[in-house]
Design a protein around this motif. Sequence first.
Motif, short mmCIF file in Angstrom:
data_model
loop_
_atom_site.label_atom_id
_atom_site.label_comp_id
_atom_site.label_asym_id
_atom_site.label_seq_id
_atom_site.Cartn_x
_atom_site.Cartn_y
_atom_site.Cartn_z
N ARG A 43 -20.45 -5.54 -2.12
CA ARG A 43 -19.53 -4.45 -1.80
C ARG A 43 -18.18 -5.04 -1.41
N ARG A 44 -17.14 -4.22 -1.58
CA ARG A 44 -15.79 -4.63 -1.23
C ARG A 44 -15.39 -3.94 0.08
N PRO A 45 -15.42 -4.66 1.20
CA PRO A 45 -15.06 -4.02 2.47
C PRO A 45 -13.57 -3.69 2.51
N VAL A 46 -13.23 -2.62 3.18
CA VAL A 46 -11.82 -2.29 3.38
C VAL A 46 -11.30 -3.15 4.53
N VAL A 47 -10.45 -4.11 4.20
CA VAL A 47 -9.94 -5.05 5.20
C VAL A 47 -8.71 -4.48 5.91
N GLY A 48 -7.85 -3.80 5.15
CA GLY A 48 -6.68 -3.16 5.74
C GLY A 48 -5.58 -4.11 6.16
N GLU A 49 -5.47 -5.26 5.50
CA GLU A 49 -4.47 -6.26 5.90
C GLU A 49 -3.29 -6.35 4.93
N VAL A 50 -3.53 -6.15 3.64
CA VAL A 50 -2.51 -6.37 2.62
C VAL A 50 -2.27 -5.08 1.85
N GLU A 51 -1.01 -4.73 1.69
CA GLU A 51 -0.68 -3.50 0.97
C GLU A 51 -0.64 -3.76 -0.53
N TYR A 52 -1.26 -2.86 -1.28
CA TYR A 52 -1.21 -2.91 -2.74
C TYR A 52 -0.86 -1.52 -3.26
N GLN A 53 0.26 -1.42 -3.94
CA GLN A 53 0.75 -0.16 -4.49
C GLN A 53 0.74 0.95 -3.42
N GLY A 54 1.27 0.60 -2.25
CA GLY A 54 1.46 1.57 -1.19
C GLY A 54 0.26 1.85 -0.32
N SER A 55 -0.84 1.10 -0.49
CA SER A 55 -2.04 1.36 0.31
C SER A 55 -2.67 0.06 0.77
N LYS A 56 -3.24 0.09 1.98
CA LYS A 56 -4.00 -1.05 2.50
C LYS A 56 -5.51 -0.80 2.42
N GLU A 57 -5.90 0.23 1.70
CA GLU A 57 -7.32 0.53 1.52
C GLU A 57 -7.88 -0.36 0.41
N ASN A 58 -8.06 -1.63 0.73
CA ASN A 58 -8.54 -2.59 -0.26
C ASN A 58 -9.21 -3.77 0.44
N ASN A 59 -9.74 -4.69 -0.35
CA ASN A 59 -10.44 -5.86 0.19
C ASN A 59 -9.62 -7.13 0.06
N ILE A 60 -8.30 -7.00 -0.06
CA ILE A 60 -7.42 -8.16 -0.18
C ILE A 60 -7.20 -8.77 1.20
N VAL A 61 -7.37 -10.09 1.31
CA VAL A 61 -7.15 -10.75 2.59
C VAL A 61 -5.88 -11.59 2.61
N LEU A 62 -5.38 -11.99 1.43
CA LEU A 62 -4.19 -12.82 1.40
C LEU A 62 -3.55 -12.73 0.02
N PRO A 63 -2.26 -12.46 -0.07
CA PRO A 63 -1.60 -12.44 -1.37
C PRO A 63 -1.03 -13.82 -1.71
N GLY A 64 -1.06 -14.16 -2.98
CA GLY A 64 -0.34 -15.34 -3.43
C GLY A 64 -1.15 -16.58 -3.74
N PRO A 65 -2.12 -17.01 -2.90
CA PRO A 65 -2.79 -18.28 -3.16
C PRO A 65 -3.52 -18.32 -4.50
#
Length: 452
Positions: A91-113
């Motif tokens: 499952r993809r937990p909602v981390v709420g740390e990184v914004e993607y297309q105007g929302s932080k409802e995603n499982n992204i923990v760090l952009p760029g690496p």
Amino acid sequence: MSEQADLTQSQLFLDDTWIAAQRRLQRCWYPAEVHPEPVLRPEEPWEGTVLVLYGTVLQVGDTYRMYYATYNPPRQSLVCVAESDDGLRWRRPVVGEVEYQGSKENNIVLPGPVHPSVTHDPDDAAAPFKMVWYEDTAIRAATSPDGYRWTRIDTPLVSPVGDVQNILLDKVDGEYVILAKPFETRQRYGARIVGFTRSADFRDFPRLDIIQQPDLIDAPAVEYYGMTAFPYAGLYLGLLWRYNGLPDFIDMLLTWSYDLKEWQLPTAREAFIGPAQPWNSMWSSSASGPPIRIGNHLWFYFGGRSRGHGQNPLQYGAVGLATIAVDRFVSLTAGHIEGQVVTKPMTWPGGDLQLNASTTRHLTSHPTDGGGTLFVDVLDSAGQQIDGFAVSNRAEFAGNVPSRHRGSAQKEARAGVVRWGEGRSLNELAGQQITLAFSMRDSHLYSFRSSG
């Protein structure tokens, strides 16, 4: 190495470390079984069409956690996290740390690496999670208290380097170990190769020492694209990413070392994990860290892709799973003519002798489908038979025991135990120097150990 070995851990037959003499046996290597379907596919908008497991799968408490990257040109790479209770359903937990297309409802923990690799150090209470990745010809890093909220370290850990690196999940002698591609390897060495560096403070890493490069056994177009490694049974096992330039695909070889510096490969360079399904037909690269043990099997997670190294814009990538029974990387195998192997001397620490072995005609057959034989005699330091543990009292192993059973402590203690005449145990010879003599026909011996 054999004199100092911890005999309560499995002793494998990857090389001749334990072999004093043998006849009519063959060393056989076994690939992991790739499961038909991926365990994680690109499904979310930020994932595009490719999930890249230049990442890590580890266990945190009762939960399995996967760090993976997206590769969706021309968008930036994103590091994401997935979680599972059984290793199969993620499952993809909602981390709420990184914004993607105007929302932080995603499982992204760090952009760029690019190519993130994570280690978990519970001894560091403030920042037990540490991540390394490639950026601008350097290995850069971040730390985290929980694996979700990350703080970047300003200065590079190692520079210059190539674009692939993996950190060992477990520290070695109190130090963090990174395996990476040295800088400009093709210009300097004519091929991609693998280097090694270590640090006690996760800040000061020296320049890479070369530990793996193609040799005369490899085809001329072969390069070593990257490598992961992990402790296993008193040594280190690794998965070496073999880039086959003609044709263009990447598979993985099993490799091993006793000190992380000198590595060995099977003479027959057959893939441990390679093309098996359409989704990994051209690319397979392992997650950093050790496999997850589920019952009697080891679970290896890896990234698979459907197109070759030079065909990135059109490829599909997902996370796959390959499994193998515990210790069953390699066997000493006897055919229908009896063969023997005699070990080098060892001081028996006490406990029963436990074998990972099979006397069945086929490895996938029912445990009672016999046909082969495997006998064990015990010799003293002078090579003489020990009364009660040889000849008419020799021990016989029968069946197909892939490993110590994980169901209960009682079953685990009994699995693969060898007893001699009148039920005698090797525990009687605790503290004595002995050698083991195996006589085999139509059987396979994978490892031996003391029950402790």
